[in-house]
Write a protein that holds these residues in place. Structure first.
Motif: not given
Length: 256
Positions: A117-126
């Motif tokens: 997990h980490g701060p870039e998860q949403k950006n990675m999913e996008d």
């Protein structure tokens, strides 16, 4: 020394001060030895204390997993790439996704497991949605005792990091018999990665080279089996006992 992070003058001065006053230095591996020498350490004060994990635990637990049956049950493709670590830009996670996009165009029956997990998860999913990457599975944060299940399913572990003094996941993967493709920033490269034998080292931030090396392993089952056996054999030397002995030698100033 290859890490993307560059300490300031004050921190470097403090490190040199600590090194100059140390009676013994326990170095995790070859890259560490060269680094502390650069800070002024003399060879006679450096003792190798290899970075280690519980090899027996990983080997025992991974053997309990029925690989193909588990993949079918979870609905995974036949081949799986694993990333385990923080979801952070400095870990090269977007290089990883660009790499997987290239691999997907070559081999449609490959999936990517992302443990962490980490701060870039949403950006990675996008990114995955925009690139139409269908076989990317975000497993979330995994506890230590859960990781053998992920390693058991993986054909290869990938660590595309820009910043890692070692990369403990390489030790864990080797204990499970999983070859690794890792960026040459990670300290573990110097000790654990023998190109074509236990995995491959690549330049950080290069998705083309990274994809080529991963595909080389995925397309050649015999090579993967050969690497797997080599990984298990090599990692035996990187045990908690060897690490402890190195620390003791450094404390006592005894060279064996």
């Amino acid at each position: 020394a290859r890490d993307q992070r560059k300490p300031g003058r004050v921190k470097t001065w403090l490190k040199k001060l600590f090194v100059s006053h140390a009676d013994g230095i326990a170095a995790a591996g070859k890259a560490t030895v060269e680094y502390v020498k650069g800070l002024g350490a003399s060879q006679e004060k450096i003792f190798l204390s290899p970075m280690s994990t519980d090899n027996e635990f990983f080997a025992r637990e991974v053997a309990k997993v029925h690989r193909e049956e588990e993949k079918r049950k979870l609905g995974y493709p036949p081949h799986l790439i694993l990333y385990s670590g923080r979801l952070d830009r400095k870990k090269g996670v977007f290089t990883l996704l660009e790499t997987f996009a290239r691999i997907s165009r070559e081999l449609p029956d490959v999936g990517l497991l992302i443990a962490g997990h980490g701060p870039e998860q949403k950006n990675m999913e996008d990114f995955c949605r925009a690139a139409n990457l269908r076989h990317v599975y975000f497993l979330g944060a995994q506890q230590y005792h859960e990781m053998p299940s992920a390693y058991a399913l993986a054909d290869v572990l990938v660590l595309p990091t820009f910043s890692d003094t070692w990369g403990m996941v390489v030790n864990e993967a080797f204990a499970c018999g999983v070859p690794v493709v890792v960026s040459n920033v990670a300290g573990a490269c110097d000790d654990l990665i023998i190109d074509g034998e236990t995995g491959f080292a690549v330049n950080s931030g290069d998705p083309v080279e990274l994809a080529d090396r991963i595909l080389q392993i995925l397309r050649d089952p015999a090579l993967r089996l050969h690497m797997s056996a080599n990984c298990r054999s090599l990692i035996r030397k990187y045990s908690p006992e060897a690490c402890a002995q190195g620390l003791l030698d450094a404390a006592q100033g005894v060279r064996v």
